[in-house]
Motif scaffolding. Structure first.
Motif: not given
Lengths: 338, 338
Positions: B133, B138-139, B154-155, B158-159, B164, B166, B326, B328
DNA sequence: TGAGCATGCACAATCGGTTGTGCACGATGT
DNA sequence: ACATCGTGCACAACCGATTGTGCATGCTCA
């Protein structure tokens, strides 16, 4: 990396094969006991660099199982959503980390059932110690821990079956009340009533704070009418409703209030705004600390509990377990905004 | 209890002895697979009641080791100390609990090193999934997880190497800006400048919010001067200093401000109070939600991110892992106080 | 009466580290 | 040349659960 991505996670057996040695040697090297086992420096560094390059990481479950020590320390917490509890969690974590312990924190919503459930889970994960924060029923949990031979410590609210670290609520309330009364006196309203609002009768901390409140008034030669003491529970809505009821008999809000928590303060401020009162006229003392709220109101004084000190005391108890289960350590809070 | 308090914690071997049966039978009964193993109901209930009365609790390390599943799910978090992150932690925990998973949350102070260290610990404890988070990097963490064959998500920020979840920052900012501009228009101050303050240029969320801010002004036929965009970092002191610098050229505070977080708001409110400005004249929009702050200021509008929805999306990803790294997912926040 | 099947359970291997102990080998001393 | 000792490592038994497999018993049916 040489032999990765193929199968699962690396074990000491894999490393032993790669280093052409035995698993026990790998283990000794990786956990630092290799000198005692007379492993040659050469082999040790070979294993270490191999572990490094292959990205080895020890399986904590296996380690915990064999060592009969989990390396985990637990905390149960009512909520995260105020500065006090969240900073408790944060300092607990970082202090645990600095001692090589892994902290797990569980949030139990002031619900005795969830508290027990969380404690049971923590005990199942074989925590080495359980810190029980603001628990509604600390003694039950202390009992559970005792039966599992696990140390437990009460934080924020005291219990009788484990040592407790709490704020000196009475003295904090006394000082806050004096600060409120001084402000009133400065404004020539020395004898105006002060309303104590929020918290619960059953709650140890609320009782202590009421005692401190009365004591301070007493010291200033002021009597305290029982109608000005409203432990209406903490929730914002309850505080708002209690204030509205209180004000039904009067035309103006009290000149000053002792508010027992930020969550109660929220309801009170909302209620006053809704009814069109000018907030800045009122002197507030709040037994809790929130810097954003403090920024908004010029005459809001707040009690900041000394979380760092409290967590330090907790870890002192962990380091040197006290025989006395009824030990009560009180930490002095600080008055902000005076 | 019959044979307690003597030695250590009860194991299935102890129970087997007490029930005059074998450890494997005890295990099967206690983990619910006994029907499949054709254990008689009679023996099963005997074992169950024995486990109950003796207070047996399974050793999770042993279970995890054998099953090669820890039952633990991890989260790293920048801080606990605002309503947004603390409610993330809280909902994550309760959702995990309702799925029979044990949540561990670690707080990393927006420090990439601490983030990595925490991730390493979590991987060592063999978490089944790591939710990352508001991570600064993140990556890197997604990479570490991938190497250990652990799912990561990811929260909040974004990564590119993990899916992710968001908030829709741009749309939230757009709506908040419209709300600010409408209030201004109601007060016949439609063309007054609005100051955007707080956050970081490098930060994905800040960039999106600035874009939404500009877009809303654009839609209202208003140009946005670059001097009115001040991403001075989040910290209260930075925001306070930035506002003071900004105001050195003007005589009055801006009529309205878009403040990028409650922590920035803290500095701004403090600065304005210190300089004797009357706060209630100013229209505030804050991209963050704090009910206590909202209670204090009658014209403070706040963006409340939909934490419940975000956590639900996270768990949907956990249930049905996405192939697309990826991916999102954007969740719509809500504007409070309009 | 014996093959065939269901019932009810026990055995033993295994997960991945940790640690007490033993053993081979070379050096040293007499 | 033989006893003694230090060095450097390997073996194997755990820790406490899980689970594939095997086996004895009793019942059914031809």
């Amino acid at each position: 990396m040489v032999s990765d991505s193929s199968s699962k996670r690396l074990t000491i057996y894999d490393l032993a094969r790669l280093a052409e040695t035995s698993p026990s040697t790998v283990s000794a090297v990786l956990n630092g006991t290799w000198q005692r086992r007379r492993i040659s420096k050469k082999l040790a560094s070979k294993i270490l660099s191999l572990a490094q390059s292959e990205g080895y990481s020890a399986n904590m479950q296996a380690r915990a199982l064999r060592r009969e020590r989990s390396g985990i320390i637990g905390m149960i917490l009512p909520l995260y959503d105020n500065r006090y509890f969240s900073s408790i969690a944060q300092h607990f974590e970082s202090e645990a980390r600095s001692r090589g312990l892994f902290a797990i924190v569980s949030c139990t919503n002031r619900d005795p059932k969830q508290e027990c459930e969380a404690a049971r889970m923590m005990l199942a994960y074989r925590v080495e110690c359980l810190v029980c924060t603001g628990a509604t029923d600390p003694d039950t949990i202390a009992q559970m821990c005792a039966e599992s031979d696990v140390q437990s410590i009460n934080l924020d609210l005291p219990g009788s079956k484990a040592p407790s670290v709490i704020s000196n609520n009475r003295e904090g309330a006394r000082q806050l009340t004096h600060a409120i009364l001084n402000r009133l006196a400065e404004e020539k309203r020395r004898d105006d009533p002060v309303l104590f609002i929020g918290g619960r009768h059953e709650d140890h901390n609320t009782r202590e704070r009421i005692a401190g409140f009365k004591q301070a008034r007493d010291e200033m030669g002021l009597a305290t009418a029982e109608e000005n003491i409203l432990p209406c529970d903490y929730a914002a809505d309850k505080a708002q409703a209690a204030l509205e009821t209180y004000m039904r008999k009067r035309s103006t809000p009290p000149s000053a209030m002792f508010v027992n928590s930020t969550i109660s303060l929220e309801g009170i401020v909302r209620g006053l705004q809704l009814n069109g009162y000018y907030l800045d006229d009122i002197i507030f003392g709040c037994f809790d600390w929130d810097p954003l709220a403090a920024a908004f109101h010029p005459r809001l004084m707040m009690v900041r509990q000394n979380v760092i000190e409290m967590i330090n005391r907790v870890f002192e108890l962990i380091d040197t377990p006290s025989l006395e289960s009824s030990l009560l350590i009180e930490v002095q809070p600080e008055i902000m905004g005076v």
